[in-house]
Scaffold this motif. Structure first.
Motif, PDB file in Angstrom:
ATOM      1  N   ILE A 122       0.813  -1.225   0.000  1.00  0.00           N
ATOM      2  CA  ILE A 122       0.000   0.000   0.000  1.00  0.00           C
ATOM      3  C   ILE A 122       0.846   1.275   0.000  1.00  0.00           C
ATOM      4  N   HIS A 123       2.123   1.183   0.360  1.00  0.00           N
ATOM      5  CA  HIS A 123       2.887   2.384   0.664  1.00  0.00           C
ATOM      6  C   HIS A 123       3.175   3.269  -0.549  1.00  0.00           C
ATOM      7  N   ALA A 124       3.185   2.701  -1.750  1.00  0.00           N
ATOM      8  CA  ALA A 124       3.347   3.523  -2.955  1.00  0.00           C
ATOM      9  C   ALA A 124       2.137   3.419  -3.879  1.00  0.00           C
ATOM     10  N   GLU A 125       1.268   2.504  -3.552  1.00  0.00           N
ATOM     11  CA  GLU A 125       0.145   2.169  -4.436  1.00  0.00           C
ATOM     12  C   GLU A 125      -0.763   3.350  -4.740  1.00  0.00           C
ATOM     13  N   HIS A 126      -1.196   4.055  -3.707  1.00  0.00           N
ATOM     14  CA  HIS A 126      -2.183   5.120  -3.906  1.00  0.00           C
ATOM     15  C   HIS A 126      -1.606   6.278  -4.712  1.00  0.00           C
ATOM     16  N   SER A 127      -0.345   6.620  -4.491  1.00  0.00           N
ATOM     17  CA  SER A 127       0.279   7.703  -5.251  1.00  0.00           C
ATOM     18  C   SER A 127       0.418   7.332  -6.726  1.00  0.00           C
ATOM     19  N   LEU A 128       0.775   6.083  -6.999  1.00  0.00           N
ATOM     20  CA  LEU A 128       0.901   5.626  -8.383  1.00  0.00           C
ATOM     21  C   LEU A 128      -0.440   5.677  -9.105  1.00  0.00           C
ATOM     22  N   ILE A 129      -1.492   5.259  -8.422  1.00  0.00           N
ATOM     23  CA  ILE A 129      -2.836   5.285  -9.014  1.00  0.00           C
ATOM     24  C   ILE A 129      -3.267   6.724  -9.289  1.00  0.00           C
ATOM     25  N   ARG A 130      -3.035   7.590  -8.331  1.00  0.00           N
ATOM     26  CA  ARG A 130      -3.443   8.996  -8.485  1.00  0.00           C
ATOM     27  C   ARG A 130      -2.667   9.685  -9.614  1.00  0.00           C
ATOM     28  N   LEU A 131      -1.385   9.384  -9.741  1.00  0.00           N
ATOM     29  CA  LEU A 131      -0.550  10.021 -10.764  1.00  0.00           C
ATOM     30  C   LEU A 131      -0.869   9.557 -12.170  1.00  0.00           C
ATOM     31  N   THR A 132      -1.157   8.275 -12.330  1.00  0.00           N
ATOM     32  CA  THR A 132      -1.247   7.691 -13.666  1.00  0.00           C
ATOM     33  C   THR A 132      -2.656   7.365 -14.124  1.00  0.00           C
ATOM     34  N   GLY A 133      -3.603   7.280 -13.183  1.00  0.00           N
ATOM     35  CA  GLY A 133      -4.953   6.886 -13.548  1.00  0.00           C
ATOM     36  C   GLY A 133      -5.131   5.379 -13.645  1.00  0.00           C
ATOM     37  N   ALA A 134      -4.122   4.606 -13.258  1.00  0.00           N
ATOM     38  CA  ALA A 134      -4.235   3.140 -13.283  1.00  0.00           C
ATOM     39  C   ALA A 134      -5.224   2.674 -12.218  1.00  0.00           C
ATOM     40  N   GLU A 135      -5.784   1.490 -12.425  1.00  0.00           N
ATOM     41  CA  GLU A 135      -6.715   0.932 -11.455  1.00  0.00           C
ATOM     42  C   GLU A 135      -5.989   0.339 -10.247  1.00  0.00           C
ATOM     43  N   ASN A 136      -4.772  -0.139 -10.475  1.00  0.00           N
ATOM     44  CA  ASN A 136      -4.048  -0.825  -9.400  1.00  0.00           C
ATOM     45  C   ASN A 136      -2.555  -0.708  -9.661  1.00  0.00           C
ATOM     46  N   ALA A 137      -1.774  -0.945  -8.626  1.00  0.00           N
ATOM     47  CA  ALA A 137      -0.316  -0.803  -8.740  1.00  0.00           C
ATOM     48  C   ALA A 137       0.379  -1.783  -7.818  1.00  0.00           C
ATOM     49  N   TYR A 138       1.589  -2.184  -8.228  1.00  0.00           N
ATOM     50  CA  TYR A 138       2.392  -3.084  -7.404  1.00  0.00           C
ATOM     51  C   TYR A 138       3.863  -2.801  -7.669  1.00  0.00           C
ATOM     52  N   VAL A 139       4.667  -2.815  -6.615  1.00  0.00           N
ATOM     53  CA  VAL A 139       6.095  -2.531  -6.728  1.00  0.00           C
ATOM     54  C   VAL A 139       6.900  -3.785  -6.401  1.00  0.00           C
TER      55      VAL A 139
END
Length: 448
Positions: A122-139
């Motif tokens: 979760i620690h980078a997920e929300h920022s990645l979604i907000r920046l790119t418009g993606a539905e989900n993110a994983y690092v």
């Protein structure tokens, strides 16, 4: 018969005052090992040394054994994303946040609201979604790992289409076909080296396929008689045939590089808008953060990737997540250009660069000011360069001069062109400039 060599015993050396500084600095075990190695070497060579000389030799050994092999250097090459020099330095805010997390306990996998176990993702997920418009993110820990994980989780023992023009090998021997083989996916090559058409995909999709993999030309160019369908058209066709599209974007640009006089590097946002189901890219290239592999896309696909057993083996640590999250914050607040070193270097004005080069020449009292080019490097924008101003020093033996620069306490890495040693102000960090000038002046004086 030669007389036996008289050398002091290890015990007598350890008990002498000469060994006290070594014992205090390096500890008993290492000091004993160094003394023994020095004495054995003397005995085998037939040389006789005093106690003082043996301790001095041992001290040299100990310093060599305990000196770090990974050290800071000054990048005067003009290559902004220099893979051999660690790619991009981190923003000050990123470094400070990583340091804060490193020296403390933290909530890596702890939910502060519920008081129960949480998820590190979760620690980078929300920022990645907000920046790119993606539905989900994983690092994960790097982009090669991201590609391997996506293929293994979603296409094992299934057909994956890849253009022959995208069967790339990047630094370190990373080859797309090898990674696909390791993942268990079935590689289906389409098109030719220089030309790829939509009908190549259509013909290959007559048989069921799990995925179309598009690998961005991040470190090479194909020019001349070439063609390639748009990502949007590929996505439309693949989805019609029931296949997902995975874009290995590589460099991970979130800003438009054309704004800085460079060719346009496809952005993460553009890939998602074209309709790809998944996109992956590096954290330490044009994003400007620590090493990481970032996967973005459709929620159900990323959720499946997160649950795959391989995901645990490739997961990032707390420092990586802290660094990525803080780097993303610079983009969210519109401060990437002023805070992230890679964008500071790309956006540096020609006049600022020229002024620095002139100031260097005045400080050294020698050298020429010439025009040159800075390269992006790091598997991003192949062949692209930015105009720069260089300090050039004419040397009889430039290779030997470069070696002297590399042997300094803070090594300087420069380049040679036309028998001149060149220094590019674009890639020398502001906080290293005074050390750079001091070191360079010392070496020039010693050389002369």
């Amino acid at each position: 018969m030669t007389d036996p060599i008289h050398l002091p015993s290890i015990d007598s050396l350890l008990q002498s005052k000469l060994a006290v500084p070594l014992l205090q600095s390096f500890g008993h075990t290492l000091v004993v090992e160094a003394l023994r190695q020095t004495v054995d070497s003397m005995r085998q060579s037939g040389k006789s040394l005093s106690a003082e000389q043996i301790v001095k030799e041992s001290s040299t050994l100990l310093i060599r054994w305990t000196s770090p092999t990974l050290v800071p250097v000054i990048n005067a090459t003009g290559v902004i994303l220099h893979t051999n020099l660690g790619r991009t330095p981190l923003a000050e805010s990123t470094y400070q946040e990583m340091r804060s997390i490193a020296v403390s306990f933290n909530n890596l996998e702890y939910d502060l609201d519920s008081g129960k176990r949480g998820k590190r993702s979760i620690h980078a997920e929300h920022s990645l979604i907000r920046l790119t418009g993606a539905e989900n993110a994983y690092v994960v820990n790097n982009n090669a790992a991201a590609v391997l994980l996506v293929l293994t989780a979603l296409a094992q023992r299934k057909r994956v289409l890849v253009s022959r023009s995208q069967m790339v090998e990047i630094g370190g021997g990373f080859r797309v076909p090898d990674v696909m083989r390791q993942s268990g996916a079935k590689l289906v090559e389409i098109g030719t080296t220089n030309r790829l058409h939509l009908y190549d995909y259509e013909n290959a999709l007559q048989e069921p396929a799990a995925m179309v993999l598009c690998a961005h030309h991040s470190n090479f160019k194909i020019i001349g008689f070439t063609s390639e369908p748009s990502l949007k058209d590929i996505c439309a066709l693949a989805h019609q045939k029931g296949a997902i599209v995975f874009h290995d974007l590589g460099s991970g640009a979130l800003l438009d590089t054309a704004k800085y006089g460079l060719a346009h590097e496809p952005t993460v946002q553009e890939s998602l808008q074209a309709g790809v189901d998944l996109v992956s890219f590096s954290g330490d290239k044009l994003l400007g953060g620590p090493q990481a592999g970032i996967i973005l896309g459709k929620k159900e696909l990323v959720d499946k990737i997160k649950k795959h057993p391989l995901a645990r083996a490739l997961r990032p640590d707390k420092l990586c997540l802290a660094g990525i999250a803080t780097t993303l914050l610079s983009y969210l607040t519109g401060k990437a250009e002023e805070e992230i070193p890679v964008w500071q270097m790309i956006s540096r004005s020609p006049q600022e660069i020229r002024n620095r080069a002139i100031r260097w020449k005045e400080t050294l009292g020698c050298g020429d000011i010439i025009d040159g080019k800075s390269m992006i490097g790091g598997g991003s924008l192949p062949g692209e360069s930015l105009p720069t101003t260089l300090l050039a020093l004419k040397m009889e033996k430039p290779d030997k001069f470069l070696k002297m620069l590399r042997e300094q306490h803070l090594p300087i890495i420069a380049r040679i062109e036309n028998e001149r040693v060149l220094f590019d102000p674009r890639t020398i960090l502001s906080h290293q400039e005074s050390s750079f000038l001091e070191t360079l002046k010392h070496v020039v004086e010693e050389w002369n």
